[in-house]
Design an enzyme around this catalytic site. Structure first.
Site, PDB file in Angstrom:
ATOM      1  N   ARG A 197      -3.227  -0.427   5.539  1.00  0.00           N
ATOM      2  CA  ARG A 197      -3.886  -1.515   4.805  1.00  0.00           C
ATOM      3  C   ARG A 197      -3.017  -2.745   4.599  1.00  0.00           C
ATOM      4  O   ARG A 197      -3.452  -3.875   4.876  1.00  0.00           O
ATOM      5  CB  ARG A 197      -4.359  -0.995   3.435  1.00  0.00           C
ATOM      6  CG  ARG A 197      -5.439   0.058   3.521  1.00  0.00           C
ATOM      7  CD  ARG A 197      -5.639   0.782   2.211  1.00  0.00           C
ATOM      8  NE  ARG A 197      -4.468   1.587   1.853  1.00  0.00           N
ATOM      9  CZ  ARG A 197      -4.294   2.210   0.718  1.00  0.00           C
ATOM     10  NH1 ARG A 197      -5.228   2.130  -0.215  1.00  0.00           N
ATOM     11  NH2 ARG A 197      -3.205   2.924   0.497  1.00  0.00           N
ATOM     12  N   CYS A 227       0.874  -1.182   0.000  1.00  0.00           N
ATOM     13  CA  CYS A 227       0.000   0.000   0.000  1.00  0.00           C
ATOM     14  C   CYS A 227       0.907   1.227   0.000  1.00  0.00           C
ATOM     15  O   CYS A 227       2.120   1.099  -0.226  1.00  0.00           O
ATOM     16  CB  CYS A 227      -0.975  -0.013   1.174  1.00  0.00           C
ATOM     17  SG  CYS A 227      -0.209   0.066   2.805  1.00  0.00           S
ATOM     18  N   ASP A 284      -8.330   4.080   1.722  1.00  0.00           N
ATOM     19  CA  ASP A 284      -7.222   4.252   2.661  1.00  0.00           C
ATOM     20  C   ASP A 284      -7.729   4.827   3.990  1.00  0.00           C
ATOM     21  O   ASP A 284      -8.122   5.996   4.050  1.00  0.00           O
ATOM     22  CB  ASP A 284      -6.185   5.199   2.036  1.00  0.00           C
ATOM     23  CG  ASP A 284      -4.878   5.173   2.792  1.00  0.00           C
ATOM     24  OD1 ASP A 284      -4.894   4.762   3.975  1.00  0.00           O
ATOM     25  OD2 ASP A 284      -3.856   5.563   2.213  1.00  0.00           O
TER      26      ASP A 284
END
Ligand code: 4NP
Length: 156
Positions: free
Chosen positions: A14, A8, A125
């Site tokens: 994440r 990520c 996100d």
């Protein structure tokens, strides 16, 4: 050994969440000798840090270990070391292409590509949305489906 790298932007929200969830599944299914899991970030800003508090709280609630997970930046060598590089969103894919592009290299895909009818194509996100619950829902579903795919595809 099949080696999976989650990617990520910052490697604190994440991708470490995905790493912890898939590691947990792999352990529960007794596949630790066959599948290894790591994660990395496009950016270097959080290198050496443990996962974001929101990711830690979420994993604590689900009783999933994140012991020893520390952020690191992705590196060209990762293309030699992994079979699957699994990104969270389209921007990650674009950025990955700037880091390295090889023929006959690892599979580069998004986590949500493995879900048949995903709620989202990209994992939002939570560093910006603040919604770690929704991210967990998506990432957890993605990890289950990714593992299912790899077990069939790689005969595990
Ligand atoms: P992640 O979230 O990519 O899910 O780890 C982010 C964490 C930090 C930043 C951006 C995204 N940042 O800009 O520092």
């Amino acid at each position: 050994m099949i080696r999976i790298l989650f990617v990520c932007l910052g490697n604190i929200c994440r991708s470490p969440m995905a790493e912890a969830i898939l590691r947990d599944l792999v352990k529960k299914r007794d596949l630790t000798e066959k599948i290894s899991v790591d994660s990395a970030g496009i950016g270097h800003w959080h290198a050496g840090e443990q996962p974001h508090e929101g990711t830690r709280k979420m994993l604590d609630r689900k009783q999933i270990s994140y012991e020893g997970l520390l952020a690191r930046q992705i590196h060209k060598n990762d293309w030699d070391d992994f079979n699957y590089i699994i990104a969270m969103d389209d921007q990650n894919i674009k950025d990955l292409k700037k880091v390295n592009e090889v023929e006959n290299g690892p599979v580069i895909a998004k986590l949500m590509d493995y879900v048949e009818k995903p709620l989202e194509g990209n994992v939002p996100d939570p560093y910006f949305t603040g919604d770690f619950d929704y991210t967990y829902e998506l990432v957890s579903e993605g990890c289950k489906e990714l593992l299912k795919f790899i077990r069939q595809n790689d005969n595990i």
